[in-house]
Motif scaffolding. Structure first.
Motif, mmCIF file in Angstrom:
data_model
loop_
_atom_site.group_PDB
_atom_site.id
_atom_site.type_symbol
_atom_site.label_atom_id
_atom_site.label_comp_id
_atom_site.label_asym_id
_atom_site.label_seq_id
_atom_site.Cartn_x
_atom_site.Cartn_y
_atom_site.Cartn_z
ATOM 1 N N LEU A 18 0.841 -1.195 0.000
ATOM 2 C CA LEU A 18 0.000 0.000 0.000
ATOM 3 C C LEU A 18 0.883 1.255 0.000
ATOM 4 O O LEU A 18 0.690 2.161 -0.810
ATOM 5 C CB LEU A 18 -0.909 -0.031 1.237
ATOM 6 C CG LEU A 18 -2.170 0.826 1.226
ATOM 7 C CD1 LEU A 18 -3.042 0.535 0.018
ATOM 8 C CD2 LEU A 18 -2.972 0.588 2.506
ATOM 9 N N PHE A 71 -0.933 -0.881 -5.552
ATOM 10 C CA PHE A 71 -2.330 -1.211 -5.862
ATOM 11 C C PHE A 71 -2.945 -0.190 -6.813
ATOM 12 O O PHE A 71 -2.557 0.977 -6.822
ATOM 13 C CB PHE A 71 -3.174 -1.240 -4.583
ATOM 14 C CG PHE A 71 -2.806 -2.346 -3.639
ATOM 15 C CD1 PHE A 71 -3.061 -3.667 -3.975
ATOM 16 C CD2 PHE A 71 -2.201 -2.070 -2.420
ATOM 17 C CE1 PHE A 71 -2.719 -4.699 -3.114
ATOM 18 C CE2 PHE A 71 -1.853 -3.090 -1.547
ATOM 19 C CZ PHE A 71 -2.112 -4.402 -1.893
ATOM 20 N N TRP A 85 -3.151 -5.710 -8.001
ATOM 21 C CA TRP A 85 -1.860 -5.573 -7.330
ATOM 22 C C TRP A 85 -0.755 -5.899 -8.325
ATOM 23 O O TRP A 85 -0.658 -7.023 -8.800
ATOM 24 C CB TRP A 85 -1.775 -6.516 -6.117
ATOM 25 C CG TRP A 85 -0.458 -6.437 -5.371
ATOM 26 C CD1 TRP A 85 0.493 -5.462 -5.457
ATOM 27 C CD2 TRP A 85 0.043 -7.391 -4.422
ATOM 28 N NE1 TRP A 85 1.545 -5.736 -4.615
ATOM 29 C CE2 TRP A 85 1.307 -6.920 -3.964
ATOM 30 C CE3 TRP A 85 -0.460 -8.597 -3.906
ATOM 31 C CZ2 TRP A 85 2.070 -7.606 -3.028
ATOM 32 C CZ3 TRP A 85 0.302 -9.276 -2.970
ATOM 33 C CH2 TRP A 85 1.555 -8.786 -2.538
ATOM 34 N N ALA A 100 -5.146 -10.762 2.946
ATOM 35 C CA ALA A 100 -5.342 -9.464 3.609
ATOM 36 C C ALA A 100 -6.424 -9.558 4.680
ATOM 37 O O ALA A 100 -6.349 -8.897 5.712
ATOM 38 C CB ALA A 100 -5.701 -8.394 2.576
ATOM 39 N N LEU A 155 -5.117 -6.718 7.338
ATOM 40 C CA LEU A 155 -4.795 -5.598 6.441
ATOM 41 C C LEU A 155 -5.985 -5.105 5.625
ATOM 42 O O LEU A 155 -5.980 -3.991 5.109
ATOM 43 C CB LEU A 155 -3.721 -6.039 5.458
ATOM 44 C CG LEU A 155 -2.319 -5.515 5.642
ATOM 45 C CD1 LEU A 155 -1.391 -6.171 4.639
ATOM 46 C CD2 LEU A 155 -2.303 -3.999 5.465
ATOM 47 N N GLU A 168 -7.481 -1.492 6.374
ATOM 48 C CA GLU A 168 -6.740 -0.378 5.792
ATOM 49 C C GLU A 168 -6.873 -0.380 4.262
ATOM 50 O O GLU A 168 -7.102 0.647 3.632
ATOM 51 C CB GLU A 168 -5.271 -0.547 6.180
ATOM 52 C CG GLU A 168 -4.458 0.716 6.169
ATOM 53 C CD GLU A 168 -2.988 0.405 6.426
ATOM 54 O OE1 GLU A 168 -2.148 1.134 5.870
ATOM 55 O OE2 GLU A 168 -2.690 -0.576 7.147
ATOM 56 N N LEU A 169 -6.715 -1.556 3.687
ATOM 57 C CA LEU A 169 -6.818 -1.695 2.237
ATOM 58 C C LEU A 169 -8.231 -1.331 1.762
ATOM 59 O O LEU A 169 -8.398 -0.644 0.751
ATOM 60 C CB LEU A 169 -6.459 -3.135 1.832
ATOM 61 C CG LEU A 169 -6.346 -3.426 0.347
ATOM 62 C CD1 LEU A 169 -5.312 -2.534 -0.318
ATOM 63 C CD2 LEU A 169 -5.993 -4.908 0.116
ATOM 64 N N TRP A 227 -8.611 2.311 1.602
ATOM 65 C CA TRP A 227 -7.923 2.831 0.405
ATOM 66 C C TRP A 227 -8.782 2.622 -0.844
ATOM 67 O O TRP A 227 -8.908 3.516 -1.692
ATOM 68 C CB TRP A 227 -6.547 2.145 0.250
ATOM 69 C CG TRP A 227 -5.800 2.649 -0.950
ATOM 70 C CD1 TRP A 227 -4.971 3.722 -1.018
ATOM 71 C CD2 TRP A 227 -5.855 2.100 -2.281
ATOM 72 N NE1 TRP A 227 -4.509 3.890 -2.305
ATOM 73 C CE2 TRP A 227 -5.034 2.905 -3.096
ATOM 74 C CE3 TRP A 227 -6.536 1.017 -2.862
ATOM 75 C CZ2 TRP A 227 -4.852 2.657 -4.461
ATOM 76 C CZ3 TRP A 227 -6.364 0.770 -4.217
ATOM 77 C CH2 TRP A 227 -5.527 1.584 -4.998
#
Ligand code: C2E
Ligand code: CA
Ligand code: CA
Ligand code: CA
Length: 282
Positions: free
Chosen positions: A34, A39, A63, A80, A85, A88-89, A92
């Protein structure tokens, strides 16, 4: 004891440990991806089966690994999710999609809605509503421009929690779509209470429906169910015009798939949006 011995032998086989190492390596790479800006989002069009009008887009994450190249989301999204994760991903993804929607809106190119895939883990953290609300505010995107795709299996597993989260999101004006419909185990009354707006027929049923009568049966049943509950039905994985015509004749509303376009990176999809009105109907 003998069986266990065999089990542990198999567990420590070179193949298993290679796979375990591979997984750890990928997870380590994922953690930094990230920040390194590896990404991106691609977007796939959704087209009305009767009017041939472009009604929406689905955002799909990509990715680009510096060494491995393109790692499919079916590989890294579950990773993820397991290592946390995804929260957070997921933020985003939401922000990137909303910034893009804003650019399209400013350019007069925005489709009616853009759908973003939401992981079950994001929904269960209860943060999703905050995240969606603040992202819409920051980007100046109207809630009606955003659609969230959630999977059926999760909704059926964590009823109380998902019910409340989804009700809050719906109240905000965001539309909700049940992804991969038909692959989970839904209760029909629950589906009605959830008040989602759309059902998305899983592509595994669409793929073989012209040859396999049981898949065709599922497709017909989902369309009939959607109609009786007043929901829009969208079919994914539509690759040829026979499938499109068949779905249209069954009363399916919208299609998505390679027949219209593969998912495209933002510059190409922007061009696609600009050109679409000049296209011939299917
Ligand atoms: P999905 O949400 O069911 O997405 C549909 C998948 O089918 C996408 O694969 C898409 O590229 C592919 N597809 C679309 N049209 C066709 C077609 O006509 N034929 C065939 N064979 N395939 C088609 P993709 O992009 O590899 O994504 C796979 C899965 O990864 C998604 O399934 C979704 O579960 C997950 N995923 C992708 N992007 C995101 C994301 O941004 N967030 C989350 N949480 N999950 C994502
Ligand atoms: Ca989806
Ligand atoms: Ca799907
Ligand atoms: Ca799927």
């Amino acid at each position: 004891a003998k069986a266990m011995g065999h089990g542990s032998l198999r567990f420590f086989s070179p193949e298993m440990s290679r796979r375990a190492k591979e997984r750890l390596a990928l997870e380590a790479d994922l953690r930094g991806a990230l920040e390194r800006g590896e990404f991106s989002l691609s977007y796939q069009p959704q087209v009305d089966l009767r009017s041939s009008e472009l009604v929406g887009l689905e955002a799909l994450i990509r990715w680009t690994h510096p060494v491995r190249g393109n790692v499919p989301p079916s590989v890294f999204i579950p990773l993820a999710e397991e290592c946390g994760l995804i929260v957070e991903l997921g933020d985003w993804i939401l922000q990137t999609a909303c910034r893009q929607i804003r650019r399209w809106t400013d350019a007069g190119l925005a489709p009616r809605h853009t759908a973003v895939n939401i992981s079950a883990v994001q929904l269960s953290r209860g943060r999703l509503l905050d995240s969606v609300t603040s992202t819409l505010e920051k980007t100046g995107v109207a809630p009606e421009q955003l659609e969230l795709e959630i999977t059926e299996s999760f909704v059926m597993l964590e009823r109380e929690l998902s019910f409340q989260s989804l009700a809050d999101l719906r109240a905000l004006g965001v539309s909700l779509s049940i992804d991969d419909f038909g692959t989970g185990y839904s209760s029909l009354s629950y589906l009605q209470q959830l008040k989602v707006h759309k059902l998305k027929i899983d592509m595994s049923f669409v793929r073989d429906m012209m040859k396999n009568s049981s898949n065709a049966g599922i497709v017909k049943a989902v369309i009939a169910l959607g109609k009786s509950l007043g929901l829009e039905v969208i079919a994914e994985g539509v690759e040829d015009s026979d499938q499109a015509h068949y779905l249209r004749d069954l009363g399916c509303d919208v299609m998505q798939g390679y027949l219209v376009s593969k998912p495209l990176p933002d510059d190409e999809i922007s061009k696609f949006l600009a050109d679409f009105s000049k296209r011939k109907p299917i």
